[in-house]
Design an enzyme around this catalytic site. Structure first.
Site, PDB file in Angstrom:
ATOM      1  N   CYS A  29      73.975   4.678   9.889  1.00  0.00           N
ATOM      2  CA  CYS A  29      74.033   6.037   9.351  1.00  0.00           C
ATOM      3  C   CYS A  29      72.768   6.818   9.715  1.00  0.00           C
ATOM      4  O   CYS A  29      71.720   6.653   9.081  1.00  0.00           O
ATOM      5  CB  CYS A  29      74.206   5.952   7.832  1.00  0.00           C
ATOM      6  SG  CYS A  29      74.214   7.562   7.035  1.00  0.00           S
ATOM      7  N   CYS A  84      71.458   9.133   6.985  1.00  0.00           N
ATOM      8  CA  CYS A  84      70.815   8.449   5.849  1.00  0.00           C
ATOM      9  C   CYS A  84      69.445   7.901   6.266  1.00  0.00           C
ATOM     10  O   CYS A  84      68.469   8.012   5.530  1.00  0.00           O
ATOM     11  CB  CYS A  84      71.629   7.251   5.362  1.00  0.00           C
ATOM     12  SG  CYS A  84      73.399   7.487   5.332  1.00  0.00           S
ATOM     13  N   ASP A  85      69.373   7.272   7.443  1.00  0.00           N
ATOM     14  CA  ASP A  85      68.168   6.513   7.811  1.00  0.00           C
ATOM     15  C   ASP A  85      67.325   7.167   8.900  1.00  0.00           C
ATOM     16  O   ASP A  85      66.231   6.689   9.200  1.00  0.00           O
ATOM     17  CB  ASP A  85      68.582   5.110   8.311  1.00  0.00           C
ATOM     18  CG  ASP A  85      69.337   4.339   7.238  1.00  0.00           C
ATOM     19  OD1 ASP A  85      69.115   4.625   6.045  1.00  0.00           O
ATOM     20  OD2 ASP A  85      70.148   3.464   7.596  1.00  0.00           O
TER      21      ASP A  85
END
Ligand code: NAP
Length: 298
Positions: free
Chosen positions: A132, A135-136
């Site tokens: 992701c 997200c990261d």
């Protein structure tokens, strides 16, 4: 006995819930985790959902959630692990051991990330390997990363990462990308993006974290992050004895969400279909809800 139990709280599940509730039927949405089956939460920017140009997937998910909650739809954070047919409908067995009974089920559990399955891919999970980018991605600011895949997820991830990373390699196993040509064009114009075609990851190496990605072309990439975007696997393992699946594990159904088992409906990415998008998942949710409503009041 609930009228309709919906499994999954992505756009398909929440839309189905909205339609069922507005038809004055009992409905409960079972979600593995908060918006857990909503892959859209991982999209940093959505430009193809009408009326919400440029919104993040998480924000769009929150808006749909708020809509469902305004209608007082009940959400239950539990994993549905097994389904049994009963005389009156279906028994849904939850991971906690609890069971729920429903006249009908709308299954919208989506799909999970496919893994690379090469040496090092298990070892470095969460130690440089991510699924992701939105997200990261922030962890890799100023660093060098590689994105694997040739679909829309890979292209979108590479574009997002190119905004903050020092260098982004995009590695695809074929020459032709299945993702959006416009996004590919944007990537091709980026100075810090290098597109590597016709290459597969052979091994991921490092000491404590990812350091090197070895390709089968003999090229070795020195990177700190690996973003895997090689597609998804439908969440249907628990259904294979109940309903008909296609050869890839997707639930066989048309737009109406009617499966091989009367009273068990499907919507969203987990259904056999051509275009898997938020808008088509939401449309599926409405159609499956309509089928469930007619099934109950028939
Ligand atoms: P996808 O479209 O299935 O693409 C997966 C990619 O991974 C393909 O290019 C495939 O290569 C490659 N691949 C598969 N297995 C591999 C392996 N073992 N090693 C290396 N490469 C491998 O999956 P996705 O990109 O996650 O998208 C899923 C669905 O969501 C699609 O329908 C997509 O359009 C949609 N989506 C849309 C948006 C958007 O509209 N902005 C954003 C994200 C996702 P081949 O091409 O050779 O098969």
């Amino acid at each position: 006995m609930t009228d309709v139990l919906i499994i999954g709280s992505g756009p398909a599940g929440m839309t189905a819930g909205i339609y069922i509730k507005r038809a004055n039927l009992d409905v409960q949405i079972i979600e593995k985790e908060y918006e857990g089956t909503g892959q859209m939460a991982e999209s940093s920017r959505i430009d193809n959902y009408p009326g919400f140009y440029g919104i993040s997937g998480y924000d769009l998910g929150e808006k749909i959630r708020e809509h469902a909650e305004n209608l007082e739809i009940e959400f239950l954070e539990e994993e549905a692990v097994a389904f049994e047919e009963t005389k009156k409908g279906f028994l849904v067995i939850l991971e906690s051991g609890k069971t729920l009974e429903a006249k009908t089920v709308i299954y919208t559990a989506g799909a999970e990330h496919r893994k690379l399955n090469v040496p090092g891919s298990d070892t470095f999970e969460n130690k440089g390997i991510s699924y992701c980018a939105s997200c990261d991605g922030a962890f890799y600011k100023g660093k060098d990363v590689v994105v694997i895949g040739g679909g829309n997820s890979a292209l979108d991830d590479a574009l997002l990462l190119s905004e903050t990373c020092n260098k982004v390699y995009l590695v695809h196993r074929r020459d032709k990308f299945r993702g959006n040509p416009g996004t590919l064009e944007k990537l091709e114009a980026k100075e810090n993006v290098e597109i590597i075609r016709n290459a597969n990851v052979q091994e991921i190496k490092g000491t404590k974290k990812v350091e090197t990605v070895l390709l089968d072309t003999g090229v070795s990439l020195e990177v700190q992050g690996v973003f895997v975007a090689v597609g998804t696997i439908p969440q249907t393992e628990r259904l294979k004895d109940l309903i008909e699946l296609d050869e890839n594990g997707y639930i066989k159904a048309g737009e109406d969400g009617v499966t091989s088992k009367p009273g068990f409906f499907v919507a969203g990415d987990v259904r056999t279909k051509k275009l898997r998008q938020i808008i088509t998942a939401a449309a599926d949710g409405a159609n499956a809800a309509d089928s469930a409503i007619h099934y109950i009041i028939r």
